[in-house]
Design a protein around this motif. Sequence first.
Motif, PDB file in Angstrom:
ATOM      1  N   HIS A 165       0.845  -1.195   0.000  1.00 39.69           N
ATOM      2  CA  HIS A 165       0.000   0.000   0.000  1.00 39.69           C
ATOM      3  C   HIS A 165       0.880   1.244   0.000  1.00 39.69           C
ATOM      4  O   HIS A 165       2.093   1.163   0.200  1.00 39.69           O
ATOM      5  CB  HIS A 165      -0.918   0.013   1.229  1.00 39.69           C
ATOM      6  CG  HIS A 165      -0.185   0.167   2.527  1.00 39.69           C
ATOM      7  ND1 HIS A 165       0.471  -0.868   3.139  1.00 39.69           N
ATOM      8  CD2 HIS A 165       0.015   1.256   3.317  1.00 39.69           C
ATOM      9  CE1 HIS A 165       1.024  -0.449   4.259  1.00 39.69           C
ATOM     10  NE2 HIS A 165       0.778   0.855   4.393  1.00 39.69           N
ATOM     11  N   ASP A 202       0.677   5.137   2.012  1.00 38.87           N
ATOM     12  CA  ASP A 202      -0.026   5.793   3.106  1.00 38.87           C
ATOM     13  C   ASP A 202      -0.918   6.902   2.557  1.00 38.87           C
ATOM     14  O   ASP A 202      -0.563   7.573   1.579  1.00 38.87           O
ATOM     15  CB  ASP A 202       0.986   6.360   4.117  1.00 38.87           C
ATOM     16  CG  ASP A 202       1.728   5.259   4.854  1.00 38.87           C
ATOM     17  OD1 ASP A 202       1.167   4.157   5.008  1.00 38.87           O
ATOM     18  OD2 ASP A 202       2.877   5.497   5.286  1.00 38.87           O
ATOM     19  N   HIS A 262       4.665   0.006   0.138  1.00 37.20           N
ATOM     20  CA  HIS A 262       5.292  -0.677   1.271  1.00 37.20           C
ATOM     21  C   HIS A 262       4.309  -1.608   1.969  1.00 37.20           C
ATOM     22  O   HIS A 262       3.089  -1.530   1.748  1.00 37.20           O
ATOM     23  CB  HIS A 262       5.901   0.331   2.256  1.00 37.20           C
ATOM     24  CG  HIS A 262       4.883   1.213   2.930  1.00 37.20           C
ATOM     25  ND1 HIS A 262       4.332   2.323   2.317  1.00 37.20           N
ATOM     26  CD2 HIS A 262       4.298   1.144   4.157  1.00 37.20           C
ATOM     27  CE1 HIS A 262       3.479   2.901   3.141  1.00 37.20           C
ATOM     28  NE2 HIS A 262       3.422   2.205   4.250  1.00 37.20           N
ATOM     29  N   ARG A 279       5.375   6.557  13.385  1.00 34.31           N
ATOM     30  CA  ARG A 279       5.279   6.975  11.992  1.00 34.31           C
ATOM     31  C   ARG A 279       4.971   8.460  11.895  1.00 34.31           C
ATOM     32  O   ARG A 279       4.127   8.978  12.624  1.00 34.31           O
ATOM     33  CB  ARG A 279       4.164   6.204  11.289  1.00 34.31           C
ATOM     34  CG  ARG A 279       4.089   6.496   9.794  1.00 34.31           C
ATOM     35  CD  ARG A 279       2.861   5.882   9.149  1.00 34.31           C
ATOM     36  NE  ARG A 279       1.670   6.686   9.396  1.00 34.31           N
ATOM     37  CZ  ARG A 279       0.517   6.528   8.748  1.00 34.31           C
ATOM     38  NH1 ARG A 279       0.406   5.564   7.845  1.00 34.31           N
ATOM     39  NH2 ARG A 279      -0.528   7.280   9.019  1.00 34.31           N
TER      40      ARG A 279
END
Length: 274
Positions: free
Chosen positions: A105, A107, A247, A264
């Motif tokens: 995917h 983000d 990722h 993150r």
Amino acid sequence: MQQLHTDFRDPQCGGRIAFPDRDAPAALTRATEERGFAVAALAPSQPPDDALAAVAAALGLGTPYIPALYRYPETRAYSAAYSHIRSDPGDRHPGFSTTAGQAWHVDGLLDEIGTIKTTILYCVRAAHRGGDTLLFNSLAAFAELRALDPDAALAMQSPKALNRRSTIPAIGVDADGPVFARDSFGAWTTRYTDNDTCTWNFAEGPPGGLRRGLEFLRAAAREPRYRLAVSLRPGEALIFRNDRLSHGRQPYEDTPAAPRHLIRALYADGPTPQ
Ligand SMILES: [Fe+2]
């Protein structure tokens, strides 16, 4: 773009760049431009928020970006600048709070392609077993697809090729977009995602093209030249171009006393040394 010609089997891809060496900002920026990612090694004793702020400042990333999905009242709990990624049975976020693997995917599932240019994952504690971050050079694979099957590549650029939807139980929102598109400078960007947030609109583009393109990319994502597993140690920060790589994550096992903990942060800008 250099990243289109990079090969993840190159041993240099496993290197770490010591931070805050004087040359670190330039070296991290160069590596991110060449491969789509870089790993900075910081002192693990430093408070994580300070470490993230120092890396972001050195790379001119500005303040963290809050994804569109986390700007709703129902998702406010996830709207902090720094997201803590660790197992939490009391939380229902499908990515942050479980030890399960994550498929490919990018983000920011509601954000327009290319909006979130940089993701940083800072490792506070590694998993007992597993938990590597997986990187797929989807832009390089797409360059190969453009040469081999132009109709499939065209279908991937259709504005409604890929719908992504929230899988957070509290909210049902979604967004259409292309899988690959050029930005305002003519550089390619990606939102290639192949997980449970996706609906592929196979009727879009030249007949059969999108399905062939997806099959090609699924196979490419298994090739070592395009796929890399990064095992972060405490105090290391993985910096990657969220608009140029896809990722995922390997599943992991924790020990209760010392669970895996990553932080993150997302940024709308790409690295530029200050
Ligand atoms: Fe992610």
